[in-house]
Scaffold this motif. Sequence first.
Motif, PDB file in Angstrom:
ATOM      1  N   GLY A 289      11.129  14.715  -8.268  1.00 10.08           N
ATOM      2  CA  GLY A 289      10.746  14.144  -9.552  1.00 10.08           C
ATOM      3  C   GLY A 289      11.557  12.965 -10.025  1.00 10.08           C
ATOM      4  O   GLY A 289      11.406  12.530 -11.169  1.00 10.08           O
ATOM      5  N   LYS A 290      12.389  12.385  -9.179  1.00 10.74           N
ATOM      6  CA  LYS A 290      13.192  11.232  -9.595  1.00 10.74           C
ATOM      7  C   LYS A 290      12.408   9.939  -9.360  1.00 10.74           C
ATOM      8  O   LYS A 290      11.682   9.807  -8.375  1.00 10.74           O
ATOM      9  N   PRO A 291      12.550   8.954 -10.255  1.00  6.46           N
ATOM     10  CA  PRO A 291      11.839   7.688 -10.068  1.00  6.46           C
ATOM     11  C   PRO A 291      12.236   7.009  -8.765  1.00  6.46           C
ATOM     12  O   PRO A 291      13.398   7.006  -8.374  1.00  6.46           O
ATOM     13  N   ASP A 292      11.251   6.427  -8.099  1.00  5.93           N
ATOM     14  CA  ASP A 292      11.476   5.730  -6.834  1.00  5.93           C
ATOM     15  C   ASP A 292      10.570   4.493  -6.825  1.00  5.93           C
ATOM     16  O   ASP A 292       9.641   4.393  -6.045  1.00  5.93           O
ATOM     17  N   PHE A 293      10.890   3.563  -7.717  1.00  6.74           N
ATOM     18  CA  PHE A 293      10.011   2.421  -7.947  1.00  6.74           C
ATOM     19  C   PHE A 293      10.275   1.256  -6.999  1.00  6.74           C
ATOM     20  O   PHE A 293       9.468   0.322  -6.956  1.00  6.74           O
ATOM     21  N   THR A 294      11.404   1.257  -6.292  1.00  6.33           N
ATOM     22  CA  THR A 294      11.792   0.071  -5.537  1.00  6.33           C
ATOM     23  C   THR A 294      11.671   0.252  -4.028  1.00  6.33           C
ATOM     24  O   THR A 294      12.210  -0.544  -3.259  1.00  6.33           O
ATOM     25  N   SER A 295      10.982   1.276  -3.578  1.00  6.36           N
ATOM     26  CA  SER A 295      10.778   1.450  -2.145  1.00  6.36           C
ATOM     27  C   SER A 295       9.962   0.286  -1.598  1.00  6.36           C
ATOM     28  O   SER A 295       9.266  -0.424  -2.339  1.00  6.36           O
ATOM     29  N   ASP A 296      10.037   0.082  -0.287  1.00  5.75           N
ATOM     30  CA  ASP A 296       9.272  -1.006   0.326  1.00  5.75           C
ATOM     31  C   ASP A 296       7.778  -0.840   0.060  1.00  5.75           C
ATOM     32  O   ASP A 296       7.071  -1.830  -0.188  1.00  5.75           O
ATOM     33  N   GLY A 297       7.298   0.398   0.084  1.00  4.17           N
ATOM     34  CA  GLY A 297       5.877   0.633  -0.166  1.00  4.17           C
ATOM     35  C   GLY A 297       5.475   0.303  -1.590  1.00  4.17           C
ATOM     36  O   GLY A 297       4.403  -0.265  -1.833  1.00  4.17           O
ATOM     37  N   ALA A 298       6.317   0.646  -2.557  1.00  2.00           N
ATOM     38  CA  ALA A 298       6.023   0.339  -3.961  1.00  2.00           C
ATOM     39  C   ALA A 298       6.015  -1.168  -4.193  1.00  2.00           C
ATOM     40  O   ALA A 298       5.140  -1.705  -4.889  1.00  2.00           O
ATOM     41  N   VAL A 299       6.988  -1.853  -3.625  1.00  3.14           N
ATOM     42  CA  VAL A 299       7.047  -3.310  -3.760  1.00  3.14           C
ATOM     43  C   VAL A 299       5.813  -3.949  -3.131  1.00  3.14           C
ATOM     44  O   VAL A 299       5.181  -4.840  -3.720  1.00  3.14           O
ATOM     45  N   ALA A 300       5.444  -3.495  -1.939  1.00  4.05           N
ATOM     46  CA  ALA A 300       4.265  -4.041  -1.266  1.00  4.05           C
ATOM     47  C   ALA A 300       3.001  -3.807  -2.081  1.00  4.05           C
ATOM     48  O   ALA A 300       2.118  -4.675  -2.142  1.00  4.05           O
ATOM     49  N   ALA A 301       2.903  -2.642  -2.715  1.00  3.90           N
ATOM     50  CA  ALA A 301       1.713  -2.323  -3.508  1.00  3.90           C
ATOM     51  C   ALA A 301       1.578  -3.256  -4.699  1.00  3.90           C
ATOM     52  O   ALA A 301       0.497  -3.818  -4.960  1.00  3.90           O
ATOM     53  N   VAL A 302       2.657  -3.430  -5.445  1.00  9.23           N
ATOM     54  CA  VAL A 302       2.605  -4.290  -6.632  1.00  9.23           C
ATOM     55  C   VAL A 302       2.337  -5.732  -6.226  1.00  9.23           C
ATOM     56  O   VAL A 302       1.525  -6.436  -6.847  1.00  9.23           O
ATOM     57  N   LYS A 303       3.001  -6.193  -5.187  1.00  6.66           N
ATOM     58  CA  LYS A 303       2.797  -7.577  -4.755  1.00  6.66           C
ATOM     59  C   LYS A 303       1.362  -7.799  -4.294  1.00  6.66           C
ATOM     60  O   LYS A 303       0.747  -8.828  -4.608  1.00  6.66           O
ATOM     61  N   GLN A 304       0.800  -6.854  -3.566  1.00  7.06           N
ATOM     62  CA  GLN A 304      -0.573  -7.010  -3.093  1.00  7.06           C
ATOM     63  C   GLN A 304      -1.541  -7.142  -4.261  1.00  7.06           C
ATOM     64  O   GLN A 304      -2.478  -7.958  -4.212  1.00  7.06           O
ATOM     65  N   TYR A 305      -1.328  -6.368  -5.306  1.00  8.04           N
ATOM     66  CA  TYR A 305      -2.220  -6.430  -6.464  1.00  8.04           C
ATOM     67  C   TYR A 305      -2.080  -7.763  -7.193  1.00  8.04           C
ATOM     68  O   TYR A 305      -3.081  -8.444  -7.465  1.00  8.04           O
TER      69      TYR A 305
END
Length: 438
Positions: free
Chosen positions: A227-243
């Motif tokens: 349940g801890k925030p994990d906003f800066t993973s490579d996958g999260a960054v890729a998702a936001v950038k793609q959008y």
Amino acid sequence: MRRIRAAAVGAVTLSLVLAAAACGGGSTGGGGSNEQPRTLTYWASNQGANIEVDKKVLQPELDKFEKETGIEVKLEVVPWSDLLNRILTATTSGQGPDVLNIGNTWSASLQSTGALLPWDEENFGKIGGKDRFVPSALGSTGVQGQDPAAVPLYSMAYALYYNKKMFADAGITEPPATWDELVATGRKLTTDGTSAIGVEGSNLSNNIHQVFVLGKQHGADFFTPDGKPDFTSDGAVAAVKQYVDLMAEHRIVAKGNAEYAQNQSLSDFANDRTAMVLWQTASATFASHGMKEDEWGVAPAPVQSGAPGQGKAVNSMVAGINMAVFKNTKNIDGAMRFVKFMTGDEEQKILNKAYGSIPPVTSAQQDPAFATPALAVLRKTLATSAAALPQVPEESQFETVVGTAVKELFAEAAAGQPVTAESVRAKLEKAQQQMPKK
């Protein structure tokens, strides 16, 4: 959550609310101390094109309930931009409704306040049993392993809606199935007067819905298993950038969309200013804008490759509206009767037909009205390729801080500033720092 919810409260405010000893809401509604009141207050979320549409849909059904039970339901339709703040205020002040709608993604956050009635086996038994509801809808009613904080009322899923004439004029015969295809299709559709696809850059919840799905496609969940925030993973960054790159790099989204809020992209779509929109169960809204059903088509939302499914082929969040009861209501029997009424087969068919949504009650789904081609896409998505947003107490803060990060990145893209993996990661790091420390 429906017609996209603006999570308007800040993370600091919410964390203080969640730390408080919540007392819940509920009106006296009249009646003496030894008898149940004959009124209920009901906060309904805005599902139609505007609040007046909701009143026209709901009031005849509330009148029907009063005729059957003698209980008057005092209706207030609350805009999404105000709803979460109103609910949070009610959990601390005790001045709230008896029954209310909540966006299903808020279930765990509001559950943690202690203000909502838990739906244990006994309470579910009073409305016909838990097994009446579709499992995917029940998956967004609170933290796993705890009694749900609400019951499903309307179910929705995201899909790709497209303008048939604009596609035909551009020589496009099939809707895109992958993101690469969407970008290629989008370039054919973008002209000086129109853009390929609409987004709502200032709509925090819509931002979250889109980047959550893209995150799943990139193997990111935004929260760790504990349940801890994990906003800066490579996958999260890729998702936001793609959008954001739909505007920043590919330029198939108009720059003005960076400032768009709730439903503005739908207006553009209905008026032939954009050719595509990713939305949840939108047919009723298109109709309210004067768009005929044969003017638009619907297809599953794109995936990175292959076909929609579980895991990295998730293409929608489990969207929907839940119905909750403040546990200190002075009319608990009336509230239970009202929830039973609203989740009964007859009302489920009436209300979900009116809103173009899908009943979360299995038996009500058998009505032929929910087997149209458009709703068949949504039903299949919910059954096979949708995932619930994280059911953690901090979900509402997540919507606010990450949704704001995406909003800021769209604003930078609209201003011509570069959007890089480093700038995306910096925004997400700032968002993560705003989350409550565990």
